[in-house]
Design a protein around this motif. Structure first.
Motif, short mmCIF file in Angstrom:
data_model
loop_
_atom_site.label_atom_id
_atom_site.label_comp_id
_atom_site.label_asym_id
_atom_site.label_seq_id
_atom_site.Cartn_x
_atom_site.Cartn_y
_atom_site.Cartn_z
N UNK A 172 0.84 -1.20 0.00
CA UNK A 172 0.00 0.00 0.00
C UNK A 172 0.87 1.25 0.00
N UNK A 173 1.88 1.30 0.86
CA UNK A 173 2.78 2.47 0.88
C UNK A 173 3.58 2.57 -0.41
N UNK A 174 3.96 1.42 -0.96
CA UNK A 174 4.70 1.40 -2.22
C UNK A 174 3.90 2.09 -3.32
N UNK A 175 2.59 1.80 -3.35
CA UNK A 175 1.71 2.44 -4.34
C UNK A 175 1.42 3.89 -3.95
N UNK A 176 1.10 4.12 -2.69
CA UNK A 176 0.71 5.46 -2.23
C UNK A 176 1.80 6.49 -2.48
N UNK A 177 3.06 6.14 -2.20
CA UNK A 177 4.15 7.10 -2.32
C UNK A 177 4.84 7.04 -3.68
N UNK A 178 4.34 6.21 -4.59
CA UNK A 178 4.86 6.19 -5.95
C UNK A 178 6.27 5.68 -6.10
N UNK A 179 6.69 4.78 -5.22
CA UNK A 179 8.06 4.25 -5.31
C UNK A 179 8.30 3.52 -6.62
N UNK A 180 7.25 3.01 -7.22
CA UNK A 180 7.37 2.25 -8.47
C UNK A 180 7.83 3.10 -9.63
N UNK A 181 7.69 4.43 -9.53
CA UNK A 181 8.09 5.29 -10.66
C UNK A 181 9.58 5.22 -10.96
N UNK A 182 10.38 4.73 -10.02
CA UNK A 182 11.82 4.63 -10.24
C UNK A 182 12.21 3.43 -11.10
N UNK A 183 11.27 2.55 -11.39
CA UNK A 183 11.57 1.36 -12.19
C UNK A 183 11.84 1.78 -13.64
N UNK A 184 12.96 1.35 -14.24
CA UNK A 184 13.22 1.68 -15.65
C UNK A 184 12.17 1.07 -16.58
N UNK A 185 11.79 1.81 -17.60
CA UNK A 185 10.78 1.32 -18.55
C UNK A 185 11.17 -0.01 -19.16
#
Length: 244
Positions: free
Chosen positions: A78-91
């Motif tokens: 939930x925090x991973x999604x809420x704080x947008x940590x996933x945006x750091x993943x390379x395309x």
């Protein structure tokens, strides 16, 4: 013939080894996150929705990929999604098989948008008169970047139907968090993996061994004739057995 086969499958279900199944299936990840201290309904839901994206192929490979995903989230999806940590993943990152970082991030972005407005899917479903098929199509739209399929394209939607089983059925295996007056186990559709398609065609439940929405509907019709309240119990048998 089918009545005799039903009796055989019912007997198999009576002695079905729940613990063995959970220990060899991606559903074990949801049991595990339930035991994480302070895990929320949203944590469990997001865990399920992320793991559904990698739930195809050999069970050992799926479970390995699922563990990698949850470790990346530090078991706090939930925090991973809420704080947008996933945006750091390379395309270009390969998440699992054909799932790229870009597609994974697009799905996570849609989840972030939903959870910024709602505490959980469970609460949202309680407040709205959402039918089972409405929920199915909403999930198809959510997963469009990851190409999990749609009935409108005659896709089997295996991973989406698996997710729905996890979250709608309730027993020693499945969690039942999304059950409502409009969404019940009797609404679930067959989970048409390649193995299940082969088994179902071999014993005459579907007309050809191809994973498609047509085949899903054929097999679901058989299941519902046999048990209107819990049709997908037969799916466990076809998943784990080999019929000659």
């Amino acid at each position: 013939m089918k009545s005799l086969l039903k009796d055989e499958l019912d007997q198999m279900w009576e002695t079905f080894d729940y613990k063995w199944f959970v220990s060899n299936d991606p559903i074990q990840m949801l049991h595990k996150i339930q035991r994480v201290p302070d895990s929320s309904i949203a944590d469990i839901e997001i865990c399920a929705m992320l793991i559904a994206m990698v739930s195809w192929g050999q069970p050992n490979s799926i479970i390995y990929a699922a563990n990698v995903l949850m470790s990346q989230c530090e078991w706090k999806p939930y925090y991973y999604i809420k704080f947008g940590d996933f945006y750091d993943i390379p395309d270009e990152l390969n998440i699992y098989r054909t799932l790229t970082g870009k597609a994974f991030k697009e799905v996570c972005h849609l989840l972030r948008r939903f959870y910024s407005r709602n505490s959980s899917v469970k609460e949202y479903l309680k407040k709205h008169s959402i039918t089972f098929d409405d929920l199915l199509i909403s999930l198809c739209n959510l997963y469009e970047p990851a190409r999990l399929g749609s009935p409108y394209r005659n896709s089997a939607c295996m991973r989406i139907n698996m997710l729905l089983r996890w979250m709608v059925r309730q027993d020693e295996i499945d969690l039942g968090l999304w059950q409502t007056d409009f969404i019940k186990p009797e609404n679930l559709y067959a989970i048409m993996s390649p193995h299940v398609a082969q088994q179902a065609q071999r014993i005459g439940f579907i007309s050809y061994p191809k994973e498609s929405w047509k085949a899903v509907m054929e097999l679901t019709h058989v299941y519902r004739q046999w048990d209107i309240k819990d049709p997908l119990k037969y799916d466990f048998i076809l998943t784990t057995q080999n019929f000659k």
